[in-house]
Design a protein around this motif. Sequence first.
Motif, mmCIF file in Angstrom:
data_model
loop_
_atom_site.group_PDB
_atom_site.id
_atom_site.type_symbol
_atom_site.label_atom_id
_atom_site.label_comp_id
_atom_site.label_asym_id
_atom_site.label_seq_id
_atom_site.Cartn_x
_atom_site.Cartn_y
_atom_site.Cartn_z
ATOM 1 N N LYS A 2 0.836 -1.198 0.000
ATOM 2 C CA LYS A 2 0.000 0.000 0.000
ATOM 3 C C LYS A 2 0.868 1.245 0.000
ATOM 4 N N LYS A 3 0.391 2.252 -0.701
ATOM 5 C CA LYS A 3 1.055 3.552 -0.679
ATOM 6 C C LYS A 3 0.334 4.386 0.381
ATOM 7 N N GLN A 4 1.046 4.663 1.476
ATOM 8 C CA GLN A 4 0.457 5.367 2.606
ATOM 9 C C GLN A 4 1.014 6.779 2.675
ATOM 10 N N LYS A 113 -8.071 8.114 6.663
ATOM 11 C CA LYS A 113 -8.149 7.288 7.870
ATOM 12 C C LYS A 113 -8.383 8.111 9.132
ATOM 13 N N SER A 114 -7.712 9.270 9.231
ATOM 14 C CA SER A 114 -7.802 10.039 10.468
ATOM 15 C C SER A 114 -7.348 11.479 10.253
ATOM 16 N N VAL A 115 -7.927 12.388 11.048
ATOM 17 C CA VAL A 115 -7.507 13.787 11.090
ATOM 18 C C VAL A 115 -7.287 14.123 12.565
ATOM 19 N N LYS A 131 4.938 7.099 10.467
ATOM 20 C CA LYS A 131 5.319 5.681 10.579
ATOM 21 C C LYS A 131 4.599 5.017 11.749
ATOM 22 N N LYS A 132 4.535 5.723 12.888
ATOM 23 C CA LYS A 132 3.867 5.176 14.080
ATOM 24 C C LYS A 132 2.374 4.977 13.789
ATOM 25 N N PHE A 133 1.749 5.924 13.107
ATOM 26 C CA PHE A 133 0.325 5.819 12.800
ATOM 27 C C PHE A 133 0.032 4.565 11.968
ATOM 28 N N TYR A 134 0.832 4.303 10.955
ATOM 29 C CA TYR A 134 0.574 3.167 10.070
ATOM 30 C C TYR A 134 1.061 1.837 10.621
ATOM 31 N N ASN A 135 1.898 1.844 11.631
ATOM 32 C CA ASN A 135 2.384 0.582 12.212
ATOM 33 C C ASN A 135 1.641 0.171 13.458
#
Length: 136
Positions: A2-4, A113-115, A131-135
């Motif tokens: 995925k491209k995040q 996903k989030s604001v 990085k922390k948000f997606y992991n």
Amino acid sequence: MKKQAGIWIDSTKAIIVTLNGGKESITEIQSDLENRVYHDKEGDKGSFFGNQHIDSQKSFDERKKHQTNAYLKDVISNINGADELYIFGPADTKTKLEKKINEDKSAIASKLKSVETADNMTSNQIVAKVKKFYNQ
């Protein structure tokens, strides 16, 4: 993979962090928004032509609205290929971006996903937060 994408945004700049297959890239977009603090007609109460009063505040507000719209469109055009999107930053520019994405009913609207609210951050802090948000 995925491209995040994660965007830290305020009225002066947007920093876009893209994570793609373990690689990260950072894009910075400067805004051209006029700031009321530095407005060159700040003390001006407008002009009088006969019995008509022309208020420069109205034209300033209208100009700023168009500048904001162009800035947000520029940011959106830089994240069009993202599969997931996370927006954060101080003030209300992040909510204006969210509103613009949802108003345009673009393909990105479903990928948001989030604001969240966040303070001013360095580039390294922004990358770490994305990085922390997606992991999680």
